[in-house]
Enzyme design. Structure first.
Site, PDB file in Angstrom:
ATOM      1  N   GLU A   3     -31.370  -8.351 -72.307  1.00  0.00           N
ATOM      2  CA  GLU A   3     -32.478  -9.215 -71.888  1.00  0.00           C
ATOM      3  C   GLU A   3     -32.361  -9.444 -70.393  1.00  0.00           C
ATOM      4  O   GLU A   3     -31.253  -9.621 -69.855  1.00  0.00           O
ATOM      5  CB  GLU A   3     -32.419 -10.562 -72.622  1.00  0.00           C
ATOM      6  CG  GLU A   3     -33.516 -11.513 -72.128  1.00  0.00           C
ATOM      7  CD  GLU A   3     -33.809 -12.668 -73.073  1.00  0.00           C
ATOM      8  OE1 GLU A   3     -32.947 -12.977 -73.917  1.00  0.00           O
ATOM      9  OE2 GLU A   3     -34.902 -13.256 -72.956  1.00  0.00           O
ATOM     10  N   CYS A  22     -36.208 -14.203 -75.659  1.00  0.00           N
ATOM     11  CA  CYS A  22     -37.378 -15.028 -75.333  1.00  0.00           C
ATOM     12  C   CYS A  22     -38.275 -14.333 -74.314  1.00  0.00           C
ATOM     13  O   CYS A  22     -39.486 -14.568 -74.284  1.00  0.00           O
ATOM     14  CB  CYS A  22     -36.928 -16.379 -74.791  1.00  0.00           C
ATOM     15  SG  CYS A  22     -36.164 -17.406 -76.046  1.00  0.00           S
ATOM     16  N   ASN A  53     -39.776 -12.472 -81.858  1.00  0.00           N
ATOM     17  CA  ASN A  53     -38.407 -12.845 -81.543  1.00  0.00           C
ATOM     18  C   ASN A  53     -38.194 -14.287 -81.955  1.00  0.00           C
ATOM     19  O   ASN A  53     -38.765 -15.187 -81.345  1.00  0.00           O
ATOM     20  CB  ASN A  53     -38.142 -12.702 -80.044  1.00  0.00           C
ATOM     21  CG  ASN A  53     -36.808 -13.299 -79.653  1.00  0.00           C
ATOM     22  OD1 ASN A  53     -35.758 -12.800 -80.057  1.00  0.00           O
ATOM     23  ND2 ASN A  53     -36.831 -14.401 -78.886  1.00  0.00           N
ATOM     24  N   GLU A  54     -37.428 -14.502 -82.963  1.00  0.00           N
ATOM     25  CA  GLU A  54     -37.097 -15.839 -83.486  1.00  0.00           C
ATOM     26  C   GLU A  54     -38.272 -16.810 -83.395  1.00  0.00           C
ATOM     27  O   GLU A  54     -38.106 -17.968 -83.035  1.00  0.00           O
ATOM     28  CB  GLU A  54     -35.812 -16.397 -82.835  1.00  0.00           C
ATOM     29  CG  GLU A  54     -35.845 -16.606 -81.347  1.00  0.00           C
ATOM     30  CD  GLU A  54     -34.569 -17.253 -80.795  1.00  0.00           C
ATOM     31  OE1 GLU A  54     -33.470 -16.932 -81.258  1.00  0.00           O
ATOM     32  OE2 GLU A  54     -34.703 -18.089 -79.887  1.00  0.00           O
TER      33      GLU A  54
END
Ligand code: AHR
Length: 670
Positions: free
Chosen positions: A52, A267, A394-395
């Site tokens: 990331e 994120c 993503n989550e």
């Protein structure tokens, strides 16, 4: 505690390992491995990595670009005191007068809206700009660097509007590499001519090594020029790729031998509000036409390291690409954009968004003659990349808005590309109502794999050693997409690394249901860290793999494709000891891994039972050390490194398992 004592004489072995005194009293546990059965299959892609652009992992990190804010697109939404000129300073030489300004009237491309003008008002001297990169530009003597920029002349009508005697006269421009105190390290000159943007490039070779250099671009005559996309990239990138990645960092990652790379987040993938999605189409094509944007971790992402470069890097290190795309909703934890929290794309925008997802598959896998395959081919890769996995979301918060959009995206991928494996998401935590909702939803849609995340204490990892033993084998499989054992002070410790090793043992033992796993996050630039712990720390010139990296490397490079049945006795169930025995059918090797998370030494009596009689080669790797060992933000390189010894053993042998250690026993060809 019931402990069996060893019937074997260990003196020679123990002496060699320097462990004789501890071993005298070491309790023994017996590990009996059954080599007769085929074994339970283990996913071939089990151990991979999570990348990331966090902690300056991409810009200022893996991406080879040495100039910060090369396209003048930084702004105050990224950091309050930033603007388009951040990272730059004005330079005036030889008594010249003039000025430098940020402009946007006639950009190179609408995706790259800002540039600068340099005006020289005097007949003598030079006016220009300097950039010191990220904490100073590191240069290596005798290495080649490509300095490039886009420029055009500014004419009377666009510049300062008074008597302009420079019309039609080319502007002489000098580019220099200088030390902090102005010593010249390399220099070249060129002329900027005409009203249209033209790319200029030159090879510079510094005359000495310099840790903190700067780039200087000077306009040397009365008149004006516009400048943008001022770039300095070493020729020696990983595999010497153009617009490539930093060689030492890339090599450290390559040494892990990951089976896949997940990117661009985290994120970052679903971003801070709808306008901050990571849109893959903005990150391919000529770099000056890409659309950089605010990184939700508080800096600028140039996307010079974009989808093409990610896919290329995956291919270069033999890892499968695993892009994660937003599920049509933004990050629920974002707090910057108006409205805060999870925002859903309007339903009328979904068809266009879904087309982008399908276009990615064509870009990656389509023939060079297809619409999007041709974009890949023009970038220098006519062959398909072989995309297999796509993460959708993503989550994310498992809300009706998320569910509706996820289903639309998955339905479209299934309809058009049934060969692609879609990975769903079950929220940010490894348990709780959202996790349960996520699983229920994934089951109801028959999602192939779901992405579980856990940043938990070392103790939690030990308590969850058997987490997957009873997972339903008929439902979605698991991608442990982000995990790390977090100490209270969030430093990298041996204890956290061993807890993660226990987690990896759990993955191997359940490699039929846990298909993929990746520690997170991967990279962190010292002095620019937003999140700890991380796997690999670095500064401008050095790389510091943490002890957690060593664990990941041992698992990645000692994976197997089937889990052998192993029986253990001589331990209590409360002992923090975890083991696995796997076979790697390619090499024929049997690999036994044992994590001893206790503060005391054990002796392992390994019995390969039915193995043919005779001696075989054993490569034993032991990772242990002091628990306070860190390679962290302010730390030093860890002292603990895996220690390898080679010997020859028979089908039954013993090994000392030092207190707080990971031992990997690789037995050649069974
Ligand atoms: O790995 C850091 C962050 O942790 C990721 O961006 C996010 O997915 C998770 O919350």
């Amino acid at each position: 505690m019931k402990i069996k004592t060893t019937p074997f004489l260990l003196a020679g072995l123990l002496f060699a390992a320097g462990l004789s005194s501890q071993a005298d009293a070491a309790p023994v546990f017996h590990l009996q491995v059954d080599l007769t059965a085929t074994g339970k299959p283990i996913s071939p892609d089990l151990f991979g990595i999570f990348f990331e652009d966090l902690n300056y992992a991409a810009d200022g990190g893996l991406y080879g670009e040495l100039i910060q804010n090369r396209s003048f697109e930084s702004n105050a939404t990224e950091q309050r005191d930033w603007n388009e000129f951040t990272g730059w300073a004005t330079a005036t030489r030889g008594g010249a007068e003039g000025n430098v300004a940020v402009r946007s009237a006639k950009p190179i491309h609408p995706n790259n809206p800002h540039y600068i003008s340099i005006e020289v008002k005097t007949a003598v001297g030079a006016v220009g700009v300097t950039n010191s990169g990220y904490d100073g530009i590191p240069l290596q003597a005798k290495e080649g660097y490509e300095l490039s920029f886009f420029a055009h002349q500014l004419f009377m009508d666009e510049a300062w509007g008074e008597n302009n005697d420079i019309v039609g006269r080319p502007m002489p421009v000098t580019v220099r590499l200088e030390s902090e105190n102005g010593d010249l390290l390399a220099e070249a000159s060129d002329f900027v001519v005409g009203r249209d943007w033209v790319r200029h490039g030159v090879r510079l070779v510094p005359n000495r090594t310099e840790a903190k250099a700067r780039v200087v671009v000077l306009a040397n005559a009365k008149g004006g020029i516009a400048l943008d996309e001022i770039s300095l990239i070493p020729e020696h990138t990983f595999r010497n790729r153009k617009n490539g990645v930093r060689a030492d960092l890339a090599q450290t990652i390559a040494d892990l031998k990951p089976k896949f790379i997940r990117f661009p987040g985290g994120c970052l993938s679903h971003g801070d509000g709808l306008s901050n999605f990571y849109r893959w189409k903005d990150t391919v094509g000529p770099v000056e036409q890409r659309r950089g944007q605010r990184n939700l971790w508080g800096y600028h992402q140039s996307v010079g390291l974009g989808y093409f470069e990610y896919f290329q890097f995956c291919e270069d290190i033999g890892a499968k690409p695993l892009p994660v795309l937003p599920a049509g909703v933004s990050c629920q934890f974002s707090d910057y954009s108006p409205g805060h929290g999870q925002q859903c794309l309007p339903l009328e925008a979904m068809p266009g968004y879904i087309q982008d997802v399908l276009d990615l598959i064509e870009w990656a896998n389509g023939p060079a003659t297809s619409q999007w395959g041709s974009v890949r081919a023009r970038a220098g890769h006519p062959e398909p990349f072989g995309l297999k996995y796509i993460g959708v979301g993503n989550e994310d918060g498992i809300t009706p808005g998320f569910e509706e959009r996820f289903k639309m995206i998955q339905d479209a991928i299934r309809a058009h590309h049934p060969e692609i494996v879609v990975i769903g998401t079950v929220g940010a935590a490894p348990d709780g109502p959202e996790f349960d909702r996520g699983w229920t939803f994934a089951r109801s849609l028959g999602v192939a794999l779901v992405d579980e995340h856990y940043y938990r204490s070392p103790q939690w990892f030990w308590e969850n050693l058997h987490r997957y033993d009873n997972y339903d084998r008929n439902g979605p499989k698991v991608y442990a997409g982000e995990y790390a054992a977090h100490e209270k002070d969030r430093r990298n410790t041996l204890r956290s690394a061993l807890a993660e090793a226990a987690g990896c043992i759990g993955f191997e033992r359940n490699g039929d249901i846990v298909s993929l796993a990746s520690y997170a996050p991967l990279l962190s630039r010292r002095g620019h860290t937003q999140w700890t712990p991380d796997m690999i720390y670095f500064n401008a010139t050095e790389v510091y793999p943490s002890i957690n990296y060593q664990v990941q490397r041992l698992f990645c490079t000692n994976s197997g494709d089937s889990l052998l049945t192993a029986k253990v006795d001589g331990m209590q169930s409360s002992d923090r000891v975890a083991w696995s025995a796997v076979r790697d059918s390619a090499s024929g090797d049997v690999i036994v891994k044992i994590v001893n998370g206790e503060d005391r030494t054990f002796t392992a009596s390994v019995d390969l039972g039915s193995a043919p009689a005779g001696q075989r080669r054993l490569i034993a790797t032991v990772l242990t050390g002091a628990n306070a060992d860190v390679a962290n933000e302010d730390g030093k390189p860890p002292a603990a490194k895996p220690v390898i010894d080679q010997s020859t053993v028979s089908a039954t042998f013993e090994r000392i398992l030092p207190a707080n250690s990971l031992t990997v026993l690789r037995l050649a060809k069974f």
